[in-house]
Scaffold this motif. Structure first.
Motif, PDB file in Angstrom:
ATOM      1  N   PHE A  27       0.782  -1.260  -0.022  1.00  0.00           N
ATOM      2  CA  PHE A  27      -0.191  -0.028  -0.070  1.00  0.00           C
ATOM      3  C   PHE A  27       0.883   1.330   0.053  1.00  0.00           C
ATOM      4  O   PHE A  27       1.917   1.433   0.887  1.00  0.00           O
ATOM      5  N   ASN A  28       0.582   2.045  -0.926  1.00  0.00           N
ATOM      6  CA  ASN A  28       1.337   3.546  -0.983  1.00  0.00           C
ATOM      7  C   ASN A  28       1.126   4.458   0.027  1.00  0.00           C
ATOM      8  O   ASN A  28       0.077   4.795   0.313  1.00  0.00           O
ATOM      9  N   ARG A  29       2.329   4.496   0.834  1.00  0.00           N
ATOM     10  CA  ARG A  29       2.010   5.274   2.139  1.00  0.00           C
ATOM     11  C   ARG A  29       1.631   6.871   1.876  1.00  0.00           C
ATOM     12  O   ARG A  29       1.211   7.290   2.650  1.00  0.00           O
ATOM     13  N   LYS A  30       1.938   7.223   0.508  1.00  0.00           N
ATOM     14  CA  LYS A  30       1.578   8.499   0.204  1.00  0.00           C
ATOM     15  C   LYS A  30      -0.089   8.678   0.203  1.00  0.00           C
ATOM     16  O   LYS A  30      -0.657   9.745   0.516  1.00  0.00           O
ATOM     17  N   PHE A  31      -0.815   7.481   0.414  1.00  0.00           N
ATOM     18  CA  PHE A  31      -2.356   7.615   0.459  1.00  0.00           C
ATOM     19  C   PHE A  31      -2.615   7.201   2.049  1.00  0.00           C
ATOM     20  O   PHE A  31      -3.890   6.586   2.031  1.00  0.00           O
ATOM     21  N   ASP A  32      -2.012   7.458   2.851  1.00  0.00           N
ATOM     22  CA  ASP A  32      -2.419   6.764   4.324  1.00  0.00           C
ATOM     23  C   ASP A  32      -3.636   7.586   4.715  1.00  0.00           C
ATOM     24  O   ASP A  32      -4.401   7.177   5.703  1.00  0.00           O
ATOM     25  N   ARG A  33      -3.778   8.889   4.257  1.00  0.00           N
ATOM     26  CA  ARG A  33      -5.113   9.583   4.739  1.00  0.00           C
ATOM     27  C   ARG A  33      -6.319   8.889   4.078  1.00  0.00           C
ATOM     28  O   ARG A  33      -7.524   9.259   4.689  1.00  0.00           O
ATOM     29  N   ASP A  64      -4.924  12.064 -14.256  1.00  0.00           N
ATOM     30  CA  ASP A  64      -6.039  12.918 -14.173  1.00  0.00           C
ATOM     31  C   ASP A  64      -6.996  12.173 -12.999  1.00  0.00           C
ATOM     32  O   ASP A  64      -8.110  12.618 -12.617  1.00  0.00           O
ATOM     33  N   GLY A  65      -6.594  11.169 -12.363  1.00  0.00           N
ATOM     34  CA  GLY A  65      -7.181  10.740 -11.265  1.00  0.00           C
ATOM     35  C   GLY A  65      -8.121   9.402 -11.446  1.00  0.00           C
ATOM     36  O   GLY A  65      -8.397   8.673 -10.493  1.00  0.00           O
ATOM     37  N   ASP A  66      -7.985   8.989 -12.803  1.00  0.00           N
ATOM     38  CA  ASP A  66      -8.948   7.717 -13.092  1.00  0.00           C
ATOM     39  C   ASP A  66      -8.273   6.539 -12.492  1.00  0.00           C
ATOM     40  O   ASP A  66      -7.051   6.711 -12.320  1.00  0.00           O
ATOM     41  N   VAL A  67      -9.150   5.618 -11.722  1.00  0.00           N
ATOM     42  CA  VAL A  67      -8.628   4.341 -11.209  1.00  0.00           C
ATOM     43  C   VAL A  67      -8.303   3.424 -12.288  1.00  0.00           C
ATOM     44  O   VAL A  67      -9.550   3.100 -12.879  1.00  0.00           O
ATOM     45  N   VAL A  68      -7.309   2.706 -12.275  1.00  0.00           N
ATOM     46  CA  VAL A  68      -7.172   1.628 -13.279  1.00  0.00           C
ATOM     47  C   VAL A  68      -6.708   0.377 -12.349  1.00  0.00           C
ATOM     48  O   VAL A  68      -5.880   0.647 -11.360  1.00  0.00           O
ATOM     49  N   MET A  69      -7.189  -0.898 -12.952  1.00  0.00           N
ATOM     50  CA  MET A  69      -6.615  -2.009 -12.424  1.00  0.00           C
ATOM     51  C   MET A  69      -5.695  -2.776 -13.438  1.00  0.00           C
ATOM     52  O   MET A  69      -6.248  -2.639 -14.748  1.00  0.00           O
ATOM     53  N   GLU A  70      -4.485  -3.144 -12.851  1.00  0.00           N
ATOM     54  CA  GLU A  70      -3.654  -3.964 -13.845  1.00  0.00           C
ATOM     55  C   GLU A  70      -3.282  -5.203 -13.333  1.00  0.00           C
ATOM     56  O   GLU A  70      -2.980  -5.524 -12.291  1.00  0.00           O
ATOM     57  N   PHE A 100     -14.348   2.618  -6.346  1.00  0.00           N
ATOM     58  CA  PHE A 100     -13.399   3.490  -7.284  1.00  0.00           C
ATOM     59  C   PHE A 100     -13.605   4.899  -7.708  1.00  0.00           C
ATOM     60  O   PHE A 100     -12.786   5.753  -7.957  1.00  0.00           O
ATOM     61  N   GLU A 101     -15.027   5.107  -7.885  1.00  0.00           N
ATOM     62  CA  GLU A 101     -15.432   6.667  -7.965  1.00  0.00           C
ATOM     63  C   GLU A 101     -14.802   7.379  -6.758  1.00  0.00           C
ATOM     64  O   GLU A 101     -14.595   8.459  -6.871  1.00  0.00           O
ATOM     65  N   ALA A 102     -15.265   6.929  -5.452  1.00  0.00           N
ATOM     66  CA  ALA A 102     -14.712   7.766  -4.350  1.00  0.00           C
ATOM     67  C   ALA A 102     -13.245   7.876  -4.411  1.00  0.00           C
ATOM     68  O   ALA A 102     -12.828   8.874  -3.975  1.00  0.00           O
ATOM     69  N   LEU A 103     -12.570   6.770  -4.958  1.00  0.00           N
ATOM     70  CA  LEU A 103     -10.864   7.038  -4.936  1.00  0.00           C
ATOM     71  C   LEU A 103     -10.492   8.116  -6.000  1.00  0.00           C
ATOM     72  O   LEU A 103      -9.594   8.885  -5.822  1.00  0.00           O
ATOM     73  N   ARG A 104     -11.215   8.138  -7.212  1.00  0.00           N
ATOM     74  CA  ARG A 104     -11.032   9.202  -8.377  1.00  0.00           C
ATOM     75  C   ARG A 104     -11.292  10.364  -7.534  1.00  0.00           C
ATOM     76  O   ARG A 104     -10.433  11.456  -7.765  1.00  0.00           O
ATOM     77  N   VAL A 109      -9.057  15.683  -5.494  1.00  0.00           N
ATOM     78  CA  VAL A 109      -9.272  16.817  -4.566  1.00  0.00           C
ATOM     79  C   VAL A 109      -7.873  16.812  -3.770  1.00  0.00           C
ATOM     80  O   VAL A 109      -7.508  17.714  -3.662  1.00  0.00           O
ATOM     81  N   ALA A 110      -7.571  15.604  -3.132  1.00  0.00           N
ATOM     82  CA  ALA A 110      -6.368  15.591  -2.228  1.00  0.00           C
ATOM     83  C   ALA A 110      -5.041  15.787  -2.975  1.00  0.00           C
ATOM     84  O   ALA A 110      -4.140  16.344  -2.466  1.00  0.00           O
ATOM     85  N   VAL A 111      -4.796  15.233  -4.162  1.00  0.00           N
ATOM     86  CA  VAL A 111      -3.478  15.241  -4.956  1.00  0.00           C
ATOM     87  C   VAL A 111      -3.504  16.152  -5.975  1.00  0.00           C
ATOM     88  O   VAL A 111      -2.550  16.969  -5.981  1.00  0.00           O
ATOM     89  N   LEU A 112      -4.761  16.372  -6.982  1.00  0.00           N
ATOM     90  CA  LEU A 112      -4.549  17.161  -7.816  1.00  0.00           C
ATOM     91  C   LEU A 112      -5.164  18.444  -7.287  1.00  0.00           C
ATOM     92  O   LEU A 112      -4.970  19.710  -8.148  1.00  0.00           O
ATOM     93  N   HIS A 113      -5.605  18.763  -6.222  1.00  0.00           N
ATOM     94  CA  HIS A 113      -6.247  20.094  -5.752  1.00  0.00           C
ATOM     95  C   HIS A 113      -7.218  20.536  -6.619  1.00  0.00           C
ATOM     96  O   HIS A 113      -7.365  21.895  -6.963  1.00  0.00           O
ATOM     97  N   MET A 114      -7.934  19.721  -7.194  1.00  0.00           N
ATOM     98  CA  MET A 114      -9.201  20.191  -8.173  1.00  0.00           C
ATOM     99  C   MET A 114     -10.343  20.736  -7.495  1.00  0.00           C
ATOM    100  O   MET A 114     -10.650  20.257  -6.208  1.00  0.00           O
ATOM    101  N   GLU A 115     -11.129  21.427  -7.617  1.00  0.00           N
ATOM    102  CA  GLU A 115     -12.436  21.760  -7.087  1.00  0.00           C
ATOM    103  C   GLU A 115     -13.530  20.649  -7.526  1.00  0.00           C
ATOM    104  O   GLU A 115     -13.629  20.198  -8.622  1.00  0.00           O
ATOM    105  N   LEU A 116     -14.341  20.436  -6.499  1.00  0.00           N
ATOM    106  CA  LEU A 116     -15.561  19.558  -6.953  1.00  0.00           C
ATOM    107  C   LEU A 116     -16.375  20.305  -7.564  1.00  0.00           C
ATOM    108  O   LEU A 116     -17.078  21.742  -7.155  1.00  0.00           O
TER     109      LEU A 116
END
Length: 118
Positions: A27-33, A64-70, A100-104, A109-116
């Motif tokens: 798990f990427n610690r960058k996303f601990d929140r 762009d924040g889209d969630v992908v599974m590989e 996945f929508e919630a993660l996107r 918001v948290a990483v790209l600092h985009m407005e909802l």
């Protein structure tokens, strides 16, 4: 998972993943929140996926924040179920669409600092 990269050369950022060969979860610690309940759900998804079809399974964010599974597998892994893997990715995406929508949204918001958009 060895040293699973946090950001790939394709601009994707790995959120989490499981490796059936090493029997490890990452798990990427960058996303601990991210809330603990979501972390636990991701852990279960990743581990169950690799138990079902083998190989390596990762959940990542596109730029762009889209969630992908590989999925990936070792060249000498003749037991890896490539067809089953593709089917299972589709099933996980359908069943966990809200997650996945919630993660996107979180990433935007948290990483790209985009407005909802309201």
């Amino acid at each position: 998972m060895g040293e699973m990269g946090l950001s790939g050369e394709d601009g994707r950022t790995v959120l989490c993943g499981a490796n059936a060969y090493e029997k490890k979860y990452y798990f990427n610690r960058k996303f601990d929140r991210i809330p603990q309940s979501i972390k636990e759900e991701l852990h279960i998804i990743c581990v169950l996926f690799t138990e079902e079809v083998g190989g390596i399974f990762t959940v990542a964010f596109e730029k762009d924040g889209d969630v992908v599974m590989e999925t990936a597998f070792a060249p000498d892994d003749f037991l890896y179920d490539e067809v089953g893997s593709g089917l299972l990715v589709g099933e996980v995406r359908r069943k966990r669409q809200e997650l996945f929508e919630a993660l996107r949204l979180y990433y935007r918001v948290a990483v790209l600092h985009m407005e909802l958009e309201g």
